[in-house]
Scaffold this motif. Sequence first.
Motif, PDB file in Angstrom:
ATOM      1  N   LEU A  85       0.826  -1.207   0.000  1.00  0.00           N
ATOM      2  CA  LEU A  85       0.000   0.000   0.000  1.00  0.00           C
ATOM      3  C   LEU A  85       0.865   1.263   0.000  1.00  0.00           C
ATOM      4  N   ASP A  86       1.983   1.230   0.759  1.00  0.00           N
ATOM      5  CA  ASP A  86       2.881   2.393   0.778  1.00  0.00           C
ATOM      6  C   ASP A  86       3.395   2.694  -0.628  1.00  0.00           C
ATOM      7  N   VAL A  87       3.760   1.634  -1.333  1.00  0.00           N
ATOM      8  CA  VAL A  87       4.311   1.819  -2.682  1.00  0.00           C
ATOM      9  C   VAL A  87       3.226   2.325  -3.630  1.00  0.00           C
ATOM     10  N   LEU A  88       2.016   1.781  -3.499  1.00  0.00           N
ATOM     11  CA  LEU A  88       0.918   2.264  -4.343  1.00  0.00           C
ATOM     12  C   LEU A  88       0.640   3.747  -4.076  1.00  0.00           C
ATOM     13  N   GLU A  89       0.679   4.117  -2.803  1.00  0.00           N
ATOM     14  CA  GLU A  89       0.461   5.531  -2.429  1.00  0.00           C
ATOM     15  C   GLU A  89       1.535   6.409  -3.075  1.00  0.00           C
ATOM     16  N   ARG A  90       2.780   5.902  -3.056  1.00  0.00           N
ATOM     17  CA  ARG A  90       3.886   6.687  -3.630  1.00  0.00           C
ATOM     18  C   ARG A  90       3.717   6.843  -5.146  1.00  0.00           C
ATOM     19  N   ILE A  91       3.287   5.756  -5.793  1.00  0.00           N
ATOM     20  CA  ILE A  91       3.063   5.841  -7.244  1.00  0.00           C
ATOM     21  C   ILE A  91       1.977   6.880  -7.526  1.00  0.00           C
ATOM     22  N   LYS A  92       0.892   6.799  -6.762  1.00  0.00           N
ATOM     23  CA  LYS A  92      -0.227   7.734  -6.991  1.00  0.00           C
ATOM     24  C   LYS A  92       0.192   9.178  -6.681  1.00  0.00           C
ATOM     25  N   GLY A  93       0.996   9.341  -5.622  1.00  0.00           N
ATOM     26  CA  GLY A  93       1.375  10.689  -5.210  1.00  0.00           C
ATOM     27  C   GLY A  93       2.469  11.306  -6.058  1.00  0.00           C
ATOM     28  N   GLN A  94       3.404  10.478  -6.546  1.00  0.00           N
ATOM     29  CA  GLN A  94       4.595  11.034  -7.193  1.00  0.00           C
ATOM     30  C   GLN A  94       4.725  10.710  -8.683  1.00  0.00           C
ATOM     31  N   TYR A  95       4.082   9.619  -9.134  1.00  0.00           N
ATOM     32  CA  TYR A  95       4.296   9.186 -10.521  1.00  0.00           C
ATOM     33  C   TYR A  95       3.040   9.316 -11.391  1.00  0.00           C
ATOM     34  N   ASP A  96       1.913   8.878 -10.860  1.00  0.00           N
ATOM     35  CA  ASP A  96       0.709   8.810 -11.700  1.00  0.00           C
ATOM     36  C   ASP A  96      -0.537   8.999 -10.829  1.00  0.00           C
ATOM     37  N   GLY A  97      -1.032  10.200 -10.813  1.00  0.00           N
ATOM     38  CA  GLY A  97      -2.189  10.523  -9.973  1.00  0.00           C
ATOM     39  C   GLY A  97      -3.479   9.888 -10.423  1.00  0.00           C
ATOM     40  N   THR A  98      -3.472   9.288 -11.639  1.00  0.00           N
ATOM     41  CA  THR A  98      -4.723   8.681 -12.117  1.00  0.00           C
ATOM     42  C   THR A  98      -4.922   7.270 -11.581  1.00  0.00           C
ATOM     43  N   LEU A  99      -3.897   6.700 -10.971  1.00  0.00           N
ATOM     44  CA  LEU A  99      -4.034   5.336 -10.430  1.00  0.00           C
ATOM     45  C   LEU A  99      -5.101   5.324  -9.329  1.00  0.00           C
TER      46      LEU A  99
END
Lengths: 235, 143
Positions: free
Chosen positions: A34-48
């Motif tokens: 979940l931490d990694v998913l949050e990081r992807i959403k926050g820093q890489y791809d907000g559409t996730l």
Amino acid sequence: MQVTLKISRYNPEVDKTFHYETYTLEAEPTDRVLDVLERIKGQYDGTLSFRRSCAHGICGSDAMRINGRNMLACKTLIRDVGEKITVEPVLGLRIIKDLIVDMEPFFDNYKKVLPYFINDSPLPEDGKERLQSPEARLRFDDTTKCILCGACTTSCPSFWASDEYLGPAALVNAHRFIFDDRDQAAAERLQIVNDVVGVWRCHTIFNCTVACPREIQITKAIGELKMALETGKLD
Amino acid sequence: MTEKSRTVSLTKRGFNFDTFMWAFVRLSALAMYLCAFIGLGGALIMGARTQMNLADIMRWMFMPNPNHVLNTNIPDIAPWTTVFWKIMGSAIVLFATSHGLYGLLSVLEDYLTEPRLRRAMRILFVLLTAVMMAIGVYIMWTS
């Protein structure tokens, strides 16, 4: 360590079907998926898109398929799933967007088993609580732990075949009240689960027991319901 | 606190085809084991230990038909052709086919979602099972 997440993506406004997108980023072995998913959403791809709420294994919002198995993203450590991680929505329910599925059929089945305490007799003289022995409480202790994440039901091949099947989660919650000696609607619930799309659809595949993040012995609980239907005994 | 036994009567909890079949498939499996062990015991008593090979004994166990002792060194097959063994063989046929039928019906429930096709296949499987039962019992009583 560097981890690569292959995530199933689906945007109903653009996509005809789902596809995978890959993200590579730094993570600690003790990070949770979940931490990694949050990081992807926050820093890489907000559409996730994915569901999360308490992030501590209690609310049951973030059940998803991680490396092919149903798990809670908030209870799964990176070191336990490796550097290459595939994240997909759970099976058997319509995908709304990315990792979010339509939980309505799941909750419809849950409601069918009357998942609430029923006792119309007058309250005890002190007007406070209906006492229960520790032994009687222990009879259904395991099934009180369900958090309705849906990991069990969506890992069940019988449910994949037909969402008419009540599914393990609904049966677990039926068990929780049927074996509660303070409750008075056991017979009614037994009639509900005594159906070809009730307990008899369970073929003891055990996927549900493996998938449950609360480690509930689900197949055993369903077996106890079957025995209750055969013998009528609730002790 | 005093504990009282909790039971729900059959009329209140309901009884249907699946409730019956769940118990039946378990009991019929045990019955088939029992029949097989009776077949094995009977074969050994009738002289199979020195006059039949293991494959013949196994065939007799699961289908006590006198044809299964014709090619052995047993000189007198009369004890192998009694009414008792015909009943035993018929029982195995009936238990095995009805046990298997419920398995097939469960597979249909799981994998066929179109209601009319499911109903048609159910009827087909029940008819096929009835035919296989009839052939099996016929062979038992005429060979």
